[in-house]
Write a protein that holds these residues in place. Structure first.
Motif, PDB file in Angstrom:
ATOM      1  N   GLN A  99       0.805  -1.208   0.000  1.00 54.49           N
ATOM      2  CA  GLN A  99       0.000   0.000   0.000  1.00 54.49           C
ATOM      3  C   GLN A  99       0.841   1.262   0.000  1.00 54.49           C
ATOM      4  O   GLN A  99       0.334   2.353   0.272  1.00 54.49           O
ATOM      5  CB  GLN A  99      -0.914  -0.001   1.231  1.00 54.49           C
ATOM      6  CG  GLN A  99      -1.950  -1.103   1.214  1.00 54.49           C
ATOM      7  CD  GLN A  99      -2.955  -0.915   0.089  1.00 54.49           C
ATOM      8  OE1 GLN A  99      -3.500   0.158  -0.103  1.00 54.49           O
ATOM      9  NE2 GLN A  99      -3.190  -1.987  -0.657  1.00 54.49           N
ATOM     10  N   ARG A 147     -11.439  -2.925   1.549  1.00 50.17           N
ATOM     11  CA  ARG A 147     -10.015  -2.726   1.248  1.00 50.17           C
ATOM     12  C   ARG A 147      -9.800  -2.860  -0.259  1.00 50.17           C
ATOM     13  O   ARG A 147     -10.302  -3.792  -0.883  1.00 50.17           O
ATOM     14  CB  ARG A 147      -9.136  -3.739   1.981  1.00 50.17           C
ATOM     15  CG  ARG A 147      -9.204  -3.616   3.487  1.00 50.17           C
ATOM     16  CD  ARG A 147      -8.696  -2.256   3.953  1.00 50.17           C
ATOM     17  NE  ARG A 147      -8.778  -2.113   5.396  1.00 50.17           N
ATOM     18  CZ  ARG A 147      -7.784  -2.449   6.229  1.00 50.17           C
ATOM     19  NH1 ARG A 147      -6.674  -2.956   5.747  1.00 50.17           N
ATOM     20  NH2 ARG A 147      -7.933  -2.287   7.529  1.00 50.17           N
ATOM     21  N   ALA A 170      -7.750  -8.103   8.204  1.00 49.19           N
ATOM     22  CA  ALA A 170      -7.539  -7.316   6.985  1.00 49.19           C
ATOM     23  C   ALA A 170      -7.459  -8.262   5.797  1.00 49.19           C
ATOM     24  O   ALA A 170      -7.151  -9.452   5.915  1.00 49.19           O
ATOM     25  CB  ALA A 170      -6.261  -6.480   7.075  1.00 49.19           C
TER      26      ALA A 170
END
Length: 813
Positions: free
Chosen positions: A91, A151, A278
């Motif tokens: 990211q 996400r 996540a």
């Protein structure tokens, strides 16, 4: 503009011989096809494409992975494999892949950085497919219910930009906002009060939409359960929790503890914790205690795999209200990775004439640890002939520091140790085996400073007399020695043609017979040359000494034998014993004991009258002369050398015993008559031999004719052939002559013109022919050589008269 940019690049390159101050920066979209062109590195670096090949250009990255490849022919930088920005950089806001363009001759490094641009290749994904909210019916409009946002692995505009509800309803709406640049949140907003009695449950979909083109979306189902009065949600003491953990911490270690409170009482105030996984960390390394809120390790961590972890923890009360907080866990590096040494180039074998400073190997070192654990130092164990030289960043060159000698050391085993600065430090050792290749720097060396060889004269052709040998401490073709002849002195003509040397093994040959009396010593130079380039050589002197053989008969100098009649010496009758009559002087062309001469009285008219000095050759009277001694004395003296076998010569001389030297003429006339008699005898012998040959030829023809006729009469049966004859006689018949043992006897009568010839059988017919050589003798020889007996030998008193009996007793052999 392009020309100006190249000039600036070239100026920067010249100012720094090893590294470019500013890196070359490019960008490329992720998911590009392999072989896609990124840019022309050669053009941007101010290099001609031909230089890339000549300087062996290559790409080197710190992690060893080759995401790009260089096309040397054009200088273009190409994509080597499919690039996934999310896999490479996660990211991160920017994804930059740095690497070095390494050039040799001279060594140069160009820093290149390629930024991987994000494309919209990932759709938003919610961590859960369905979420159930239990909402009190007394909740006021405007109440907010936090949602676990979706996400999206993409970044920028390709990340999530908006949320929506489908189908839309009058009770709820969605709000998407952010507390900071890195923390975004999604909340479900109550737009209208709920009435449990009117509608106890409801459901709809939450859609997350990114900003890509075309846009991508993700969906999560929301289930609403309307509850009675629980109007206080749990509240965390911190919105974000931070924790650190060593990467070698054991499983079960507590990382940190989160705390949430609820002012409600009873079941509505009981809080339970859970970790919301996540998307990128579905296999989480952490676990939370649902009651205490302690976050523990579920498995061991690896700093090199992940340096940070981001967790979402939900705290829910018994009435269905919940709160979410962020937990950021930082992994602390420990020194658990040894340094890595990557060899870029290695040159072996190395020529022994390599100059100091020659680069043997180029390598770089790296350590996956960080901080002091990642700082590396390199050391070389043997620094007598080699050393390490740092070049650029973590690159090192292994170079020579002094001249090398293969003959002293043919191979070097070098150990390079890379150690980090951790506690305790970890090390890695790389071994370089450097072979030293041979250079033709050593000339052949003979095993002797000079050679002396001996050969006997009259040798057979191509006789081996010795050998020379030279060794070369080099190897291979540089040590292959060949031999050749040179003149002994530079001003001389080409070397003697009678001497030859074998070019392969150094054997020395004499090609033709030598004569000691003509040449006693030959001196040549033999050159030993190796096969190197250029060839090296050494010379040695070979002295060939000719050893004398007894091949020369003594030569009588005095008295001279050329005069006819032989010289005569006058001796007075009054001479006493020891009187010197004359002296025989002779020489021998041989040397050493082959030339030592001794003198012997071989024959004399009166042997007791004279004596010859064995060493001096002086002829003296053994006793006084008496009147009974013949006036004319003839002597034959044998001169013999000391060789093995010995060779000899004879000399004839005469002496006249006179009372008065005035009557010397009479004996001289007698000598002339004697010589005439000798000539007549010689003519008779020649005539006899000729007649004998004719007779033998006639006899041989007659016998052959009779044998042939007899064969015809008896049908081919041979009654008589050459095999029945005596072996010697058959050979003589075939050759047209008789062997030497067949002698002839001639008897002449006084006053008659007829001569009687008698053929005598051989005395020793079984012996082989004997060849008598005049002038040679052995130590055992006692008889006189066969010479014609003159008239004066049998009638010294009256040379003009000869009786028939005396004449018939003459034998010519």
């Amino acid at each position: 503009m392009a020309i100006a940019r190249q000039v600036l690049c070239l100026s920067a390159f010249l100012s720094l011989p090893h590294a470019r101050s500013q890196p070359l920066r490019y960008s490329v979209a992720e998911e590009g096809e392999s072989g896609s062109v990124v840019a022309n590195v050669a053009e941007d670096a101010g290099l001609a494409p031909a230089q890339l090949s000549a300087r062996r250009a290559r790409l080197a990255s710190e992690d060893g992975r080759q995401h790009f490849r260089l096309e040397r022919g054009t200088g273009r930088l190409l994509v080597a494999e499919r690039l996934d920005r999310e896999e490479l950089c996660g990211q991160a806001a920017t994804c930059t892949l740095p690497f070095d363009l390494v050039l040799a001759n001279p060594l140069q490094f160009l820093r290149v950085e390629v930024t991987v641009e994000d494309i919209n290749d990932h759709a938003p994904v919610f961590p859960e497919e369905q979420v159930t909210f239990k909402i009190l019916e007394l909740s006021h409009p405007g109440s907010r219910f936090p949602l676990e946002g979706a996400r999206d692995l993409d970044i920028g505009n390709n990340s999530i930009q908006a949320y929506s509800i489908s189908p839309e309803n009058e009770y709820f709406s969605v709000f998407f906002g952010s507390h900071s640049d890195y923390e975004k949140y999604v909340e479900l907003v109550l737009e209208k009060p709920l009435d449990r009695e009117e509608q106890a449950e409801m459901g709809f979909s939450l859609i997350a939409m990114d900003g890509g083109s075309p846009p991508r979306s993700g969906t999560m189902e929301i289930h609403i359960v309307v509850l009675d009065v629980n109007d206080n949600s749990p509240v965390f003491t911190q919105r974000v929790y931070f924790g650190k953990v060593l990467e070698n911490a054991p499983e079960g270690s507590v990382v940190l503890r989160v705390v949430a409170t609820d002012v409600d009482v009873g079941p509505n105030g009981d809080i339970s914790y859970q970790i919301s996984q996540a998307v990128s960390q579905s296999d989480s390394a952490f676990v939370i205690d649902p009651v205490s809120g302690e976050i523990k390790l579920k498995k061991r961590l690896d700093f090199e795999a992940a340096q940070k972890y981001e967790l979402s923890v939900r705290a829910s009360d018994g009435g269905g209200l919940s709160a979410i907080c962020k937990v950021l866990v930082e992994v602390v590096d420990v020194n658990d990775n040894a340094p890595e040494l990557v060899v870029s180039s290695f040159s072996s074998p190395l020529p022994e004439n390599a100059l100091p400073g020659t680069v043997v190997a180029l390598f770089n070192v790296k350590d996956r640890d960080s901080g002091a654990n990642g700082k590396i130092s390199c050391a070389l164990e043997n620094q007598l002939f080699f050393s390490l030289r740092p070049t650029y960043k973590n690159y090192y060159e292994l170079v020579t520091v002094s001249t090398l000698d293969r003959e002293e050391t043919a191979q070097y085993i070098l150990s390079v140790t890379a150690a980090d600065a951790g506690s305790p430090p970890l090390t890695t050792t790389q071994t370089f085996t450097v072979d030293i290749s041979d250079v033709n720097d050593n000339a052949p060396v003979f095993n002797q400073t000079s050679y002396t060889m001996y050969v006997r004269e009259n040798n057979v052709p191509t006789v081996l007399v010795g050998a020379v040998s030279a060794a070369d401490s080099d190897v291979g073709p540089n040590a292959k020695v060949t031999y050749s002849l040179l003149p002994a002195h530079p001003t001389e003509q080409p070397p003697c043609s009678c001497v030859s040397v074998n070019s392969e093994n150094g054997d020395v040959f004499v090609l033709r017979p030598l004569d000691y009396e003509q040449v006693k010593q030959i001196e040549v130079l033999v050159r030993a040359s190796d096969a190197g380039s250029p060839a090296l050589s050494a010379n040695v002197t070979v002295r060939l000494v000719v050893v004398d053989e007894n091949d020369n008969v003594p030569l009588v100098l005095y008295p001279s034998q050329d005069s006819n009649p032989p010289p005569g010496e006058l001796v007075p009758i009054s001479a006493e014993a020891g009187y010197l009559v004359t002296k025989v002087v002779a020489v021998d062309a041989d040397s050493g004991q082959n030339s030592w001469l001794s003198y012997h009285l071989l024959r004399a008219t009166d042997p007791g009258l004279f004596v010859v000095g064995a060493q001096s050759g002086e002829i003296r009277l053994r006793r006084p002369v008496t009147e009974r001694d013949p006036v004319k004395q003839k002597l034959v003296v044998l001169v013999r050398d000391n060789g093995q076998p010995s060779l000899s010569s004879t000399v004839s001389l005469s002496a006249l015993l006179l009372s008065d030297f005035s009557d010397v003429r009479l004996p001289q006339n007698s000598l002339a008559i004697e010589d005439d008699g000798d000539s007549l005898t010689m003519y008779l012998i020649i005539s006899l031999v000729f007649v004998s040959l004719l007779f033998l030829a006639s006899m041989a023809a007659l016998i052959t004719l009779k044998v042939c006729k007899r064969n015809e009469l008896k049908g081919g049966h041979v009654l008589y052939d050459a095999g029945n004859l005596q072996g010697g006689l058959a050979d003589a018949v075939a050759a047209g002559t008789l062997p030497h043992p067949y002698c002839y006897e001639i008897s002449l009568t006084t006053g008659s013109g007829n001569s009687e010839f008698k053929f005598l059988k051989p005395i020793l017919p079984s012996l082989p022919p004997q060849h008598c050589t005049m002038g040679r003798g052995t130590d055992d020889e006692q008889d006189f050589p066969r010479e014609p007996i003159t008239l004066e030998d049998v009638a010294p008193d009256n040379p003009a008269m000869l009786t028939a009996k005396q004449f018939n007793s003459l034998s010519f052999k």
